[in-house]
Scaffold this active site. Structure first.
Site, PDB file in Angstrom:
ATOM      1  N   ASP A   1       0.851  -1.187   0.000  1.00 19.62           N
ATOM      2  CA  ASP A   1       0.000   0.000   0.000  1.00 19.62           C
ATOM      3  C   ASP A   1       0.886   1.236   0.000  1.00 19.62           C
ATOM      4  O   ASP A   1       1.708   1.411   0.905  1.00 19.62           O
ATOM      5  CB  ASP A   1      -0.909  -0.015   1.236  1.00 19.62           C
ATOM      6  CG  ASP A   1      -1.980   1.069   1.188  1.00 19.62           C
ATOM      7  OD1 ASP A   1      -2.319   1.522   0.079  1.00 19.62           O
ATOM      8  OD2 ASP A   1      -2.479   1.454   2.253  1.00 19.62           O
TER       9      ASP A   1
ATOM     10  N   HIS B   1      -4.133  13.964   0.027  1.00 18.29           N
ATOM     11  CA  HIS B   1      -4.432  13.168   1.219  1.00 18.29           C
ATOM     12  C   HIS B   1      -3.332  13.308   2.261  1.00 18.29           C
ATOM     13  O   HIS B   1      -3.612  13.520   3.455  1.00 18.29           O
ATOM     14  CB  HIS B   1      -4.595  11.699   0.832  1.00 18.29           C
ATOM     15  CG  HIS B   1      -4.775  10.794   2.008  1.00 18.29           C
ATOM     16  ND1 HIS B   1      -5.896  10.822   2.808  1.00 18.29           N
ATOM     17  CD2 HIS B   1      -3.965   9.833   2.530  1.00 18.29           C
ATOM     18  CE1 HIS B   1      -5.778   9.927   3.767  1.00 18.29           C
ATOM     19  NE2 HIS B   1      -4.617   9.311   3.623  1.00 18.29           N
TER      20      HIS B   1
ATOM     21  N   GLU C   1     -11.238   4.114   2.530  1.00 17.20           N
ATOM     22  CA  GLU C   1     -10.173   4.820   1.833  1.00 17.20           C
ATOM     23  C   GLU C   1     -10.323   4.539   0.343  1.00 17.20           C
ATOM     24  O   GLU C   1     -10.266   3.384  -0.087  1.00 17.20           O
ATOM     25  CB  GLU C   1      -8.785   4.395   2.329  1.00 17.20           C
ATOM     26  CG  GLU C   1      -8.508   4.841   3.755  1.00 17.20           C
ATOM     27  CD  GLU C   1      -7.070   4.611   4.190  1.00 17.20           C
ATOM     28  OE1 GLU C   1      -6.267   4.139   3.357  1.00 17.20           O
ATOM     29  OE2 GLU C   1      -6.759   4.905   5.353  1.00 17.20           O
TER      30      GLU C   1
ATOM     31  N   GLU D   1      -9.126   4.126  -3.106  1.00 15.35           N
ATOM     32  CA  GLU D   1      -7.838   3.837  -3.732  1.00 15.35           C
ATOM     33  C   GLU D   1      -8.048   3.107  -5.061  1.00 15.35           C
ATOM     34  O   GLU D   1      -9.115   2.581  -5.346  1.00 15.35           O
ATOM     35  CB  GLU D   1      -6.961   2.985  -2.811  1.00 15.35           C
ATOM     36  CG  GLU D   1      -6.762   3.587  -1.416  1.00 15.35           C
ATOM     37  CD  GLU D   1      -5.629   2.958  -0.642  1.00 15.35           C
ATOM     38  OE1 GLU D   1      -4.765   2.299  -1.275  1.00 15.35           O
ATOM     39  OE2 GLU D   1      -5.595   3.124   0.596  1.00 15.35           O
TER      40      GLU D   1
ATOM     41  N   ASP E   1      -9.705   0.479   0.824  1.00 15.60           N
ATOM     42  CA  ASP E   1      -8.730  -0.019   1.788  1.00 15.60           C
ATOM     43  C   ASP E   1      -9.159   0.415   3.196  1.00 15.60           C
ATOM     44  O   ASP E   1      -8.648   1.380   3.754  1.00 15.60           O
ATOM     45  CB  ASP E   1      -7.333   0.508   1.445  1.00 15.60           C
ATOM     46  CG  ASP E   1      -6.245  -0.257   2.151  1.00 15.60           C
ATOM     47  OD1 ASP E   1      -6.506  -1.389   2.597  1.00 15.60           O
ATOM     48  OD2 ASP E   1      -5.125   0.274   2.256  1.00 15.60           O
TER      49      ASP E   1
ATOM     50  N   GLN F   1      -5.634   2.470  14.697  1.00 19.24           N
ATOM     51  CA  GLN F   1      -4.386   2.850  14.035  1.00 19.24           C
ATOM     52  C   GLN F   1      -3.628   3.923  14.818  1.00 19.24           C
ATOM     53  O   GLN F   1      -2.399   3.871  14.932  1.00 19.24           O
ATOM     54  CB  GLN F   1      -4.668   3.345  12.612  1.00 19.24           C
ATOM     55  CG  GLN F   1      -3.416   3.678  11.817  1.00 19.24           C
ATOM     56  CD  GLN F   1      -3.711   3.913  10.346  1.00 19.24           C
ATOM     57  OE1 GLN F   1      -4.727   3.476   9.829  1.00 19.24           O
ATOM     58  NE2 GLN F   1      -2.819   4.621   9.675  1.00 19.24           N
TER      59      GLN F   1
ATOM     60  N   TYR G   1       0.245   2.583  15.547  1.00 17.70           N
ATOM     61  CA  TYR G   1       1.129   2.752  14.383  1.00 17.70           C
ATOM     62  C   TYR G   1       2.562   3.159  14.729  1.00 17.70           C
ATOM     63  O   TYR G   1       3.469   3.008  13.902  1.00 17.70           O
ATOM     64  CB  TYR G   1       0.517   3.736  13.383  1.00 17.70           C
ATOM     65  CG  TYR G   1       0.775   5.194  13.670  1.00 17.70           C
ATOM     66  CD1 TYR G   1       1.746   5.892  12.959  1.00 17.70           C
ATOM     67  CD2 TYR G   1       0.046   5.892  14.637  1.00 17.70           C
ATOM     68  CE1 TYR G   1       1.983   7.238  13.206  1.00 17.70           C
ATOM     69  CE2 TYR G   1       0.269   7.216  14.886  1.00 17.70           C
ATOM     70  CZ  TYR G   1       1.243   7.895  14.176  1.00 17.70           C
ATOM     71  OH  TYR G   1       1.482   9.220  14.422  1.00 17.70           O
TER      72      TYR G   1
ATOM     73  N   LYS H   1      -5.515  -2.002   9.580  1.00 15.68           N
ATOM     74  CA  LYS H   1      -5.628  -2.134   8.131  1.00 15.68           C
ATOM     75  C   LYS H   1      -5.801  -3.565   7.666  1.00 15.68           C
ATOM     76  O   LYS H   1      -6.299  -3.808   6.568  1.00 15.68           O
ATOM     77  CB  LYS H   1      -4.370  -1.556   7.458  1.00 15.68           C
ATOM     78  CG  LYS H   1      -4.093  -0.100   7.755  1.00 15.68           C
ATOM     79  CD  LYS H   1      -5.154   0.817   7.183  1.00 15.68           C
ATOM     80  CE  LYS H   1      -5.139   0.768   5.670  1.00 15.68           C
ATOM     81  NZ  LYS H   1      -6.171   1.660   5.090  1.00 15.68           N
TER      82      LYS H   1
ATOM     83  N   THR I   1      -4.844   6.484  -0.311  1.00 13.37           N
ATOM     84  CA  THR I   1      -6.075   7.270  -0.440  1.00 13.37           C
ATOM     85  C   THR I   1      -5.889   8.407  -1.441  1.00 13.37           C
ATOM     86  O   THR I   1      -4.876   9.110  -1.421  1.00 13.37           O
ATOM     87  CB  THR I   1      -6.476   7.846   0.927  1.00 13.37           C
ATOM     88  OG1 THR I   1      -6.559   6.775   1.866  1.00 13.37           O
ATOM     89  CG2 THR I   1      -7.813   8.544   0.846  1.00 13.37           C
TER      90      THR I   1
END
Length: 423
Positions: free
Chosen positions: A134, A141, A207, A209, A241, A248, A252, A261, A357
Site C-alpha cells: 500500500d 491526502h 479509503e 484507492e 482499503d 491505528q 502505528y 488495516k 487514499t
C-alpha cells in the site's frame, strides 16, 4: 494504436451508452454460475463472456493458452503468459465480438454457451494475491492527514516528495465486492492520560484507492525501471482499503499500521487491463524537488479516472460523499514499481499494489471520512437526514470509477461492501 481500443468499434452485443463495459474495455475476472465451477470471464455490456467455453469451442486457436488457463479460480495462470499473450487474447475477443465479424454471432448454439446475464453469475476474487503493498502517493491526502495530526507547516514529512512511501500490507484479507465485513475490534486509547481500552472500532473509515496487479517480474536482485514498468503491470481495479482510525492511532508508532488495516481491503471484481486504459493517460503534476534519476519517467504515466464514493444507510438511499480522480496522484504507477524494485525486491505474478487514499484539493474530492468530516468535526448529512462522522454498522460503502475520451467510456464497475456489527 492497440486494435481493440479503436473507438469506432461496435459490438453485436447490445451495450447501453452509459455502460462501463463497451467492446473497447474487455476486462478480465473470475465468475461462476449455479451450474458450473469458477472460470475466467470477460464482459461486454450486461453479458459475461465465458472464456473457458470459447477455448473449448475452438475460438482461441493459435493463442498461447491452454484450457487450464481459463478453467480456474484465479487470473494468475493467464497472467503468467505475459503481456504480449494477454494483449493477443484481448484483441481476439475484440474481433469475435465486433459486429463486423460473424464467426461467433451466427452460431446461436455457441452464443448460448458463451454468454451469461451478469445478474445470473457470481463474481469472485479475480486474483490470488501473493503480496500486497500500500503506497501513500496522493499529495492532497498526505497534506490533509499531516494537517490534522501535526500542523499545516509540517504536513508532509521530509521524505514524502523524495520517495513513493509505502508499506507491506496483508494479502489474505483482500476480498471481492459484495462480501460484507465485520466491524474490527482492537485496542484504542481515547484519552492520553488513561490506559488503553479494548473493543469495537468507533472510527471506521473507507479509503478510496486504485490498485494495480503485476505480471511476473525480474529475478531477485534485479530492478524494473520506470520505462520497463508498463511491461510488468497487467491491469487495475478499485480498492476500498478500510481503515480503523482509532486502532491505528494507538498502534502505528513505531512500525506503522497493523490491525487497523489488515482486517479487510475490498476490490472491484473486474481487472481492467493497462491496454484498455492506454487512451486515458495524462500528464502528472510537476514534481518539485526534481526526483532522483531512477524515478524519472519520459512519457505520460498518470491516468484520468473519475472516481466516486457513496454511502447507503440501511433501508435508505445512497448519498454520494466524494467525487475524485486518479490523476490527483503525485507518484505514478511506474515510479511506484521502480521504487519497489530498486533494492532488488522481486515481484511475482498476482502481486497487488495500491495507490493510497486519493484526494484532490477540493473538499468534495477527499477520499476518506477522516478528511471529509475533518476528523469528525464536520459531519456529513445523508439523504435520510442522518449524519456521518465515520461509517456506521449496516452502512454500505460503494465506490465506482470510469474514464471518458474520444466518445468511449471505460469503467471498472463498482466495489460495494456492507459493514456488519462486531461479534
Amino acid at each position: 494504436m492497440i486494435k481493440a481500443n479503436d473507438p469506432s468499434l461496435k459490438s453485436w452485443i447490445e451495450v447501453d451508452a452509459n455502460s462501463d463495459f463497451p467492446i473497447q474495455n474487455l476486462p478480465f475476472g473470475i465468475f461462476k454460475t449455479k451450474q458450473g465451477a469458477a472460470r475466467v470471464g470477460s464482459r461486454i455490456g450486461d453479458k459475461v463472456i465465458d472464456l473457458n467455453a470459447l477455448y473449448v469451442l475452438g475460438y482461441f486457436k493459435n493463442l498461447p493458452f491452454a484450457q487450464a488457463d481459463f478453467q480456474t479460480d484465479a487470473l494468475n495462470p493467464l497472467m503468467k503468459k505475459g503481456k504480449s499473450a494477454t494483449t493477443e487474447l484481448r484483441n481476439r475477443l475484440s474481433k469475435l465480438f465486433n459486429k463486423e465479424n460473424t464467426d461467433l454471432s451466427n452460431n446461436a448454439h455457441h452464443v448460448d454457451q458463451v454468454l451469461h446475464d451478469v445478474d445470473k453469475v457470481e463474481m469472485l476474487m479475480p486474483v490470488q494475491v501473493g503480496d500486497y503493498t500500500d503506497f501513500y502517493s496522493s499529495e492532497g491526502h498526505a497534506t490533509n492527514v499531516g494537517t490534522l495530526f501535526r500542523d499545516p507547516a509540517n504536513a508532509l514529512l521530509p521524505n514524502w516528495k523524495w520517495i513513493p512511501v509505502g508499506y507491506h500490507g496483508r494479502a489474505s484479507s483482500i476480498i471481492p465486492s459484495e462480501q460484507a465485513i465485520k466491524r474490527p475490534k482492537g485496542q484504542q486509547k481515547p484519552n492520553e492520560d488513561q490506559d488503553p481500552v479494548f473493543g469495537p472500532c468507533k472510527l471506521l473509515d473507507f479509503e478510496l484507492e486504485m490498485a494495480f496487479i503485476t505480471y511476473d517480474g525480474k529475478p531477485l536482485g534485479e530492478s524494473i525501471s520506470t520505462d520497463e514498468a508498463k511491461d510488468y503491470i497487467f491491469g487495475m481495479c478499485i480498492m476500498n482499503d478500510w481503515s480503523a482510525r482509532d486502532i491505528q492511532k494507538w498502534e502505528y508508532v513505531p512500525l506503522g499500521p497493523f490491525l487497523a488495516k489488515s482486517f479487510a481491503s475490498s476490490i472491484s471484481p473486474w481487472i481492467v487491463t493497462m491496454d484498455a486504459l492506454e487512451p486515458f493517460k495524462t500528464k502528472g503534476p510537476v514534481q518539485d524537488p526534481k526526483v532522483l534519476p531512477y524515478l524519472e519517467y519520459k512519457e505520460d504515466a498518470h491516468y484520468d479516472i473519475n472516481l466516486e464514493v457513496g454511502i447507503i444507510p440501511e433501508k435508505s438511499e445512497e448519498t454520494i460523499v466524494c467525487k475524485s480522480n486518479y490523476k490527483y496522484m503525485y507518484w505514478n504507477m511506474s515510479q511506484q514499481l521502480a521504487h519497489h524494485t530498486v533494492n532488488g525486491c522481486n515481484i511475482r505474478c498476482g502481486d497487488m499494489m495500491a495507490s493510497g487514499t486519493i484526494s484532490g484539493e477540493e473538499k468534495s474530492s477527499f477520499g476518506s471520512m477522516l478528511e471529509l468530516s475533518w476528523r469528525g468535526t464536520q459531519p456529513l448529512k445523508m439523504k435520510d437526514g442522518s449524519e456521518r462522522k465515520f461509517i456506521q454498522d449496516h452502512d454500505t460503502v460503494v465506490m465506482r470509477g470510469h474514464c471518458n475520451a474520444n466518445g468511449v467510456r471505460i469503467g471498472f464497475g463498482e466495489v460495494s461492501t456492507k459493514v456488519l456489527p462486531a461479534d
